[in-house]
Design an enzyme around this catalytic site. Structure first.
Site, mmCIF file in Angstrom:
data_model
loop_
_atom_site.group_PDB
_atom_site.id
_atom_site.type_symbol
_atom_site.label_atom_id
_atom_site.label_comp_id
_atom_site.label_asym_id
_atom_site.label_seq_id
_atom_site.Cartn_x
_atom_site.Cartn_y
_atom_site.Cartn_z
ATOM 1 N N HIS A 1 0.903 -1.141 -0.012
ATOM 2 C CA HIS A 1 -0.024 -0.039 -0.222
ATOM 3 C C HIS A 1 0.144 1.335 0.187
ATOM 4 C CE1 HIS A 1 0.212 -1.539 4.187
ATOM 5 N NE2 HIS A 1 0.366 -0.150 3.883
ATOM 6 N N HIS B 1 1.254 5.561 0.566
ATOM 7 C CA HIS B 1 0.095 5.758 1.574
ATOM 8 C C HIS B 1 0.480 7.496 0.273
ATOM 9 C CE1 HIS B 1 0.678 3.757 5.261
ATOM 10 N NE2 HIS B 1 1.541 3.672 4.918
#
Ligand SMILES: [Zn+2]
Length: 135
Positions: free
Chosen positions: A98, A100
């Protein structure tokens, strides 16, 4: 597989989705570091950046490049961070890659990189073991 982010992709867990297409989804971080902190993930499970194929990395980066300034703009942020933690020692908590996007505000007090000045001062800036060895 018991992956929190796969469950978000599959709508088995609720999330505040900001963007979605056939390969990626962007949703609000449930533990935001600043107002508007969100995550972009590929829908297909991959543990970390290394596990992604090169084409996906390209699409991923282009998408984050497109989304991050929009998020920062909508939040009326002064700046933003984009960052990715790969591996537990780097602060990766969920084992599904992921990226950010963290809108930043003047004097928001966030020390995103958690720099320890004493440890940093011990580092040799040259890292000679890396010289010319990147393929
Ligand atoms: Zn997953």
């Amino acid at each position: 597989m018991d992956c929190l982010f796969c469950k978000i992709v599959n709508k088995e867990l609720p999330s505040k989705v900001l963007y979605e297409d056939d390969k990626f989804v962007c949703f609000m971080d449930i533990n935001p570091h600043t107002k508007g902190h969100c995550l972009v993930i590929p829908k297909e499970h991959a543990e970390n950046f290394t596990a992604l194929d090169n084409d996906t990395v390209g699409e991923f980066a282009k998408l984050v490049h497109r989304i991050a300034p929009q998020v920062a703009g909508m939040m009326k942020a002064d700046a933003y961070n984009v960052g990715m933690n790969n591996g537990a020692a780097a602060g990766q908590v969920i084992g599904h890659v992921h990226w950010h996007i963290i809108p930043r505000y003047r004097n928001d007090g966030l020390e995103y990189w958690g720099i320890n000045e004493e440890e940093v001062s011990k580092l040799d800036e040259r890292f000679t073991e890396l010289d010319g060895k990147i393929k």
